[in-house]
Structure formats: C-alpha cells, structure tokens
Design a protein around this motif. Sequence first.
Motif, mmCIF file in Angstrom:
data_model
loop_
_atom_site.group_PDB
_atom_site.id
_atom_site.type_symbol
_atom_site.label_atom_id
_atom_site.label_comp_id
_atom_site.label_asym_id
_atom_site.label_seq_id
_atom_site.Cartn_x
_atom_site.Cartn_y
_atom_site.Cartn_z
ATOM 1 N N VAL A 103 -26.008 105.235 -49.133
ATOM 2 C CA VAL A 103 -25.923 104.098 -50.049
ATOM 3 C C VAL A 103 -25.912 104.676 -51.458
ATOM 4 O O VAL A 103 -26.812 105.438 -51.830
ATOM 5 C CB VAL A 103 -27.125 103.149 -49.914
ATOM 6 C CG1 VAL A 103 -26.868 101.881 -50.721
ATOM 7 C CG2 VAL A 103 -27.401 102.829 -48.463
ATOM 8 N N THR A 104 -24.909 104.305 -52.251
ATOM 9 C CA THR A 104 -24.762 104.857 -53.594
ATOM 10 C C THR A 104 -24.611 103.736 -54.609
ATOM 11 O O THR A 104 -23.866 102.784 -54.373
ATOM 12 C CB THR A 104 -23.536 105.792 -53.666
ATOM 13 O OG1 THR A 104 -23.644 106.795 -52.653
ATOM 14 C CG2 THR A 104 -23.439 106.460 -55.027
ATOM 15 N N ALA A 105 -25.301 103.870 -55.738
ATOM 16 C CA ALA A 105 -25.179 102.900 -56.830
ATOM 17 C C ALA A 105 -24.135 103.384 -57.819
ATOM 18 O O ALA A 105 -23.976 104.592 -58.038
ATOM 19 C CB ALA A 105 -26.527 102.728 -57.533
ATOM 20 N N ALA A 106 -23.431 102.438 -58.440
ATOM 21 C CA ALA A 106 -22.439 102.799 -59.451
ATOM 22 C C ALA A 106 -23.101 103.572 -60.587
ATOM 23 O O ALA A 106 -22.574 104.574 -61.078
ATOM 24 C CB ALA A 106 -21.757 101.551 -59.983
ATOM 25 N N THR A 107 -24.269 103.132 -61.008
ATOM 26 C CA THR A 107 -25.074 103.861 -62.003
ATOM 27 C C THR A 107 -26.469 104.073 -61.423
ATOM 28 O O THR A 107 -26.847 105.172 -61.081
ATOM 29 C CB THR A 107 -25.149 103.098 -63.343
ATOM 30 O OG1 THR A 107 -25.596 101.757 -63.104
ATOM 31 C CG2 THR A 107 -23.794 103.066 -64.021
ATOM 32 N N SER A 108 -27.221 102.985 -61.313
ATOM 33 C CA SER A 108 -28.523 103.012 -60.666
ATOM 34 C C SER A 108 -28.875 101.590 -60.262
ATOM 35 O O SER A 108 -28.261 100.629 -60.745
ATOM 36 C CB SER A 108 -29.602 103.589 -61.589
ATOM 37 O OG SER A 108 -29.785 102.762 -62.726
#
Length: 299
Positions: free
Chosen positions: A229-234
């Motif tokens: 799972v990855t956030a675009a920024t946070s």
Amino acid sequence: VRAGVSQVLNRLTFTSTLGNSSIIYTEQEFPRFVDPGYSLFSDDDTLLGVNGTASLVTTDPFDFLEFEGSSKWFPWYPGTVTNYSYATKKLYVEGTTGYKPYQFWFRSIKFSNNGDNPVTTDRTINLEVCSPTVCVRNSKTITVKPVNDKASFTLSAPFGYTELEGKVYVDDKAVVKDVDTPTLTQLEVFLSSGYDSGKDVLSFETDPATIAGAGLTGAWNAAAGKLTVTAATSAPVATFQQVLRTVQYENAFLNPSAATRVFGFRAYDGNSWSTEAKRTMAFTAVNQVAKVTLTKTLW
C-alpha cells in the motif's frame, strides 16, 4: 567557552565558572552530565546560610534533572537535598559546609528526557548559588537532538487455515503506531516464510484507492508474495491501519503446500522502515477422496 561570575557572599569573594557553555543531548540516551567541569570557589570554607539551585527553563514535560548518587554522599547531610520537581523544574540543596561539596553537587547534575517525541527548542539550565543577600548564577544551553522512532505493529496471536477455506483476514485487529510521526508513506504485508508461489494470494477486501482523500494505491506482487500500500505523499497512520485490517489471504487450489505460513508486516514513515513484525498461520491440508468417472454403461 568559559563563563565566570563573581560576587561577595558572606562578605567574601565567591566565584563560579562553567566548564562549557552548552551540551547536546540525543533523544533516548542515558542521563547526561550537565557540567562536570563546573568550578566554584570561596575564601570562606564554611558557608553559612547558603543554598544551591539547578533550574530548568523548558516547555517539554518529559525533561528531567537528577544528581548522581545518594544525598547521604554529600558532606552536609542531614542538610536539605531535594529531588527534581516537575512543578518548579528545580533541584535544590542547602546546608552549612565548605564550597567544594557544593561544587561536587553541581558537577553531579544530569539531564535527560523520558519522552518519545521531545521538543526541539533549546533548553536553558541555571546553576545558582545564593546567600541570604546575593546570588551567583551561571546559565548554559541544552540542545536536544531528536531521533526518529520507527513505526511498530501489535498483532494478534497465531491462527490456522484449512485447505479451501476461502478468504480469511490476515489480522483484522492489527494495530499500527508511530510515536513521533503522524503519517506513513508505505506499508507491506508479505509471506516471509512458507509461501506457496502461484497459489497463495493476498488481497484487499476494500480497494485502498476508494478511501477518500488518502491517495493510496495497492499492488500485489505474486513473484515476491508481497502486498503493498503506497501513499501519493503520505497518509495518517490510522488510515494505513484501516487498510491493513482488510488484507485477506486465500489459497484456492487443490493439493496446496501444508507448510506453516509466516506473514511479515513493515511500514515506512518517510525516514525509516519499521522492524518486521510477524504473525504465524498453521496450514491444514485436507485429504481429497478419490473419484471414479465412468464413460460407458455396461448392460
């Protein structure tokens, strides 16, 4: 840098000098001596009505001062030696003795911070000796250097899975924490042991991209046995925890590996990856009854 102050106490010259003007304290280190080079001198070796104070100017409630050893070590015992007060932010000592025991007491003072997310503003510590009529004060700076605390996981107890059971939650009660960073940028769940490649699958019950405002994307890497799972920024730690609790495991194949699976969990807070947390799943294979298929009726 040495700073000296001289005043007349008890009608005699009384001088105090710092060993240096500042110290650096690193978050979570052991208590650090404030000034082991502090120097105090008086022509009078019996100081009447004198007291010493170490006071801290700080906005951090976890800052702490202490003196090394027991009050019984000091020659003026049973004089007054008080421990640090969080209310007044002071250490205090008084008693009739020579100037050297006071010097020893000031040299024994230590600073520490017991919190996980210390205030980064510099502190000032004032070392002060007073008579009934006048005080001598030296001030020095304490700089606190923060250290990044990694994210951590609290996971449920080991569990079991039976062949062809369908989808089950990897841990729908998992807790994610980061004591000094409110956001994360990435989270991983993976098969760190026992992975049945091509058959074991991790998936999201709810697509992370549907969480409004989070800017999350999810991806399954079958070759590595890893769900990311990855956030675009946070995104907030709580949002990543919400997604983590929807992660599911399934093996929909006949004759799967019966090896115990170990799920690994890691999170990245923008500075450091967390230490891998693990949850174990025992796998129970089911014997499938043999089947006979007839192609022709004989009669």
